[in-house]
Design a protein around this motif. Structure first.
Motif, PDB file in Angstrom:
ATOM      1  N   VAL A 159       0.890  -1.528   0.148  1.00 57.86           N
ATOM      2  CA  VAL A 159      -0.201   0.030   0.009  1.00 57.86           C
ATOM      3  C   VAL A 159       1.208   1.747   0.305  1.00 57.86           C
ATOM      4  CG1 VAL A 159      -2.011   1.761   1.417  1.00 57.86           C
ATOM      5  CG2 VAL A 159      -1.801  -1.231   0.872  1.00 57.86           C
ATOM      6  N   PHE A 160       0.829   2.339  -1.648  1.00 57.36           N
ATOM      7  CA  PHE A 160       1.038   2.665  -1.139  1.00 57.36           C
ATOM      8  C   PHE A 160       0.712   4.149  -0.221  1.00 57.36           C
ATOM      9  CE2 PHE A 160       3.705   0.789  -4.349  1.00 57.36           C
ATOM     10  CZ  PHE A 160       4.827   0.690  -4.422  1.00 57.36           C
ATOM     11  N   TYR A 161       1.501   5.456   0.112  1.00 56.38           N
ATOM     12  CA  TYR A 161       1.540   5.786   1.104  1.00 56.38           C
ATOM     13  C   TYR A 161       1.883   7.520   0.122  1.00 56.38           C
ATOM     14  CZ  TYR A 161      -0.784   3.337   4.602  1.00 56.38           C
ATOM     15  OH  TYR A 161      -1.579   2.084   4.460  1.00 56.38           O
ATOM     16  N   PRO A 162       1.370   8.650   0.880  1.00 55.30           N
ATOM     17  CA  PRO A 162       2.855   9.671   0.481  1.00 55.30           C
ATOM     18  C   PRO A 162       3.550  10.020   1.331  1.00 55.30           C
ATOM     19  CG  PRO A 162      -0.052  10.694  -0.216  1.00 55.30           C
ATOM     20  CD  PRO A 162      -0.133   8.939   0.640  1.00 55.30           C
ATOM     21  N   ALA A 163       4.641  10.377   0.282  1.00 49.61           N
ATOM     22  CA  ALA A 163       5.996  10.617   1.266  1.00 49.61           C
ATOM     23  C   ALA A 163       6.728  11.882   1.180  1.00 49.61           C
ATOM     24  CB  ALA A 163       6.509   9.471   0.597  1.00 49.61           C
ATOM     25  N   LYS A 164       7.188  12.022   1.849  1.00 51.15           N
ATOM     26  CA  LYS A 164       8.249  13.371   2.568  1.00 51.15           C
ATOM     27  C   LYS A 164       9.685  12.561   1.758  1.00 51.15           C
ATOM     28  CE  LYS A 164       5.719  16.630   4.748  1.00 51.15           C
ATOM     29  NZ  LYS A 164       5.460  17.304   4.012  1.00 51.15           N
ATOM     30  N   ALA A 165      10.312  13.463   0.920  1.00 54.08           N
ATOM     31  CA  ALA A 165      11.253  13.467  -0.068  1.00 54.08           C
ATOM     32  C   ALA A 165      12.168  15.159  -0.023  1.00 54.08           C
ATOM     33  CB  ALA A 165      11.488  13.141  -1.347  1.00 54.08           C
ATOM     34  N   TYR A 166      13.783  14.457   0.236  1.00 53.02           N
ATOM     35  CA  TYR A 166      14.703  15.177   0.163  1.00 53.02           C
ATOM     36  C   TYR A 166      16.332  15.153  -0.210  1.00 53.02           C
ATOM     37  CZ  TYR A 166      11.716  16.703   4.718  1.00 53.02           C
ATOM     38  OH  TYR A 166      10.699  17.117   5.219  1.00 53.02           O
TER      39      TYR A 166
END
Length: 496
Positions: free
Chosen positions: A424-431
């Motif tokens: 199940v995919f969730y929105p992620a924070k990315a840096y």
């Protein structure tokens, strides 16, 4: 009665003799005729052995002379009246003339020697510089107004046609760089050729052959497609009812719009197509490399450079465009001497024809300048996902072709998703991070404690926000190979 029959017999023999003489004279006296691609204003590939085919009277001798050489050639046409000259071209220059003499003289004038490229595909290659109804091309009016016939860019557009078997000629003519001609020519093809001409400073010839809504199998030969069982070729041998458009029937465009060009020596090819194959990306993964091999075989150039545009984001079914883009991205590895221009940043949510065609042409030109012409000092391949590792509940993504690192132009990265073993995919924070001279993207989410997979912009429509520092966008990608939910086929007749 006997005497009358004898008279009829004598006159019959005389009539037959006259006919034989007339037909024989017609064969001998036929004037030299050349395929339309060989004509006034053409550009021939420099430093190459070019082929020039034609027809005349059966068994008739034809003398050819090129104005860049003092030597001439003489060939005797075969029993069908066909001949084929081969001649070595010099370095870029011109204008030149080519003269054919079989008793009647035919002269080709205003010929340039330079670099020749084939531009093919579907509607995004077909889109003219001027744009089309309610669909603009950014910067087009300025480019058209500035077009100069003295700038050595020549263009040939193959008129649309279909055929059930290979044809020997097509319809079209070479034109110069006048505003009226530029306006009607392929925007991607023109911007590509214009960029090359400015950098190489030699004449550039562009051969445009495309058709909106065409699929890749329409541009492939029967010989190759016979080896791919998923492709039905019944329409080639009889009348078959179909809901497909003519430009979506296998082989028909190859026979009428590629095969007639086979004797024309080219430096390479650019391609912008794929939207009409989104319903079956797995099959496209098989067809696309076979198409490139087929094209190279047709032109008898096994190492023909081939550069293509990855389709831009557009909202079809949930993953249709993303899956096709994924196949195109992987194809770079399976097709030798190829390169892909990534277009993640130029997609239009309301139109399948992105208006920023200049970027497309320029990104394809970067590939040609670096890979074909050996120019250095600039980037031409987009950064590409390489590997991942999980560190303290977050995923670190590494990239190839990212010598100066990555950038989002200081904006928040919004296109990353992350999943655990439940898929199940969730929105992620990315840096974008840097550690010990290694640049990577760190991805995480409070909703996923033990991540196993990451996706970036992996949906039909997304506005790309991850770039290399020199401005080339990163393709959508995924680290998993899970079966996709939400894929569905659209109507094959759509102008994709």
């Amino acid at each position: 009665m006997i005497r009358l029959q004898s008279i009829y017999a004598v006159f019959g023999k005389i009539f037959l003799s006259i006919c034989l003489v007339v037909f024989s004279w017609g064969d001998v006296s036929a004037k030299v005729s050349l395929p339309s691609i060989f004509g006034d204003n053409m550009v021939l590939q420099q430093n190459s052995e070019v082929k020039i085919p034609g027809t005349t009277g059966r068994g008739r001798k034809v003398r050819m002379r090129v104005s860049w050489s003092e030597k001439s050639q003489t060939i005797k046409a075969d029993e069908n009246g066909c001949f084929l000259f081969k001649v070595r071209t010099p370095s870029a220059g011109g204008p030149y003339k080519i003269t054919f003499d079989d008793g009647d003289v035919v002269v080709l004038e205003n010929i340039l020697i330079g670099e020749v490229w084939l531009c093919s595909g579907q509607s995004n290659m077909q889109m003219p510089v001027r744009g089309q109804l309610n669909q603009p091309v950014v910067g087009s009016n300025r480019v058209i107004a500035q077009a100069d016939p003295q700038v050595p860019i020549r263009m040939f557009t193959v008129q649309k046609a279909t055929a059930k078997s290979p044809t020997t000629d097509c319809t079209g003519s070479w034109v110069d760089n006048a505003s009226t001609h530029v306006a009607e020519f392929s925007a991607v093809g023109y911007f590509f050729g214009q960029y090359l001409q400015r950098q190489l400073k030699v004449p550039v010839g562009l051969i445009h052959t495309s058709w909106g809504a065409s699929n890749v199998q329409a541009w492939m030969s029967e010989e190759v497609l016979r080896g791919i069982p998923e492709i039905n070729l019944d329409h080639l041998t009889g009348d078959v009812e179909t809901k497909l458009l003519p430009q979506q029937l296998p082989c028909l465009l190859y026979n009428a719009m590629i095969y007639p060009l086979k004797d024309y020596v080219i430096r390479g090819a650019i391609w912008y197509q794929g939207e009409s194959n989104v319903q079956n990306p797995e099959l496209y993964g098989k067809l696309f490399p076979a198409f490139v091999s087929d094209l190279r075989s047709t032109f008898a150039q096994g190492d023909l450079p081939f550069y293509y545009a990855q389709i831009a984001p557009f909202p079809l079914a949930k993953y249709e465009s993303a899956r096709l883009r994924e196949v195109q991205m992987h194809s770079v590895k399976s097709i030798a001497r190829s390169g892909m221009a990534v277009l993640m940043d130029i997609g239009e949510q309301k139109c399948i024809h992105p208006s920023r065609k200049m970027e497309v042409g320029e990104r394809l030109a970067y590939w040609a300048l670096a890979d074909t012409y050996g120019k250095k000092g600039f980037d031409y391949a987009s950064p590409e996902y390489d590997s991942m590792e999980v560190v303290k509940g977050k995923v670190r993504l590494s990239f190839r072709n990212a010598g100066l690192g990555l950038t989002s132009y200081y904006q928040e990265l919004k296109n990353f998703e992350i999943a655990g073993e439940d898929k199940v995919f969730y929105p992620a924070k990315a840096y974008i991070m840097k550690h010990e001279n290694k640049v990577y993207v760190e991805v995480g989410s409070q909703s996923v404690a033990n991540p196993v997979a990451v996706r970036y912009a992996f949906k039909s429509f997304a506005v790309g926000d991850l770039f290399g520092v020199t401005g080339l966008p990163v393709s959508s990608f995924r680290t998993d190979d899970w079966e996709m939910a939400g894929e569905s086929g659209g109507q094959p007749g759509a102008d994709r």
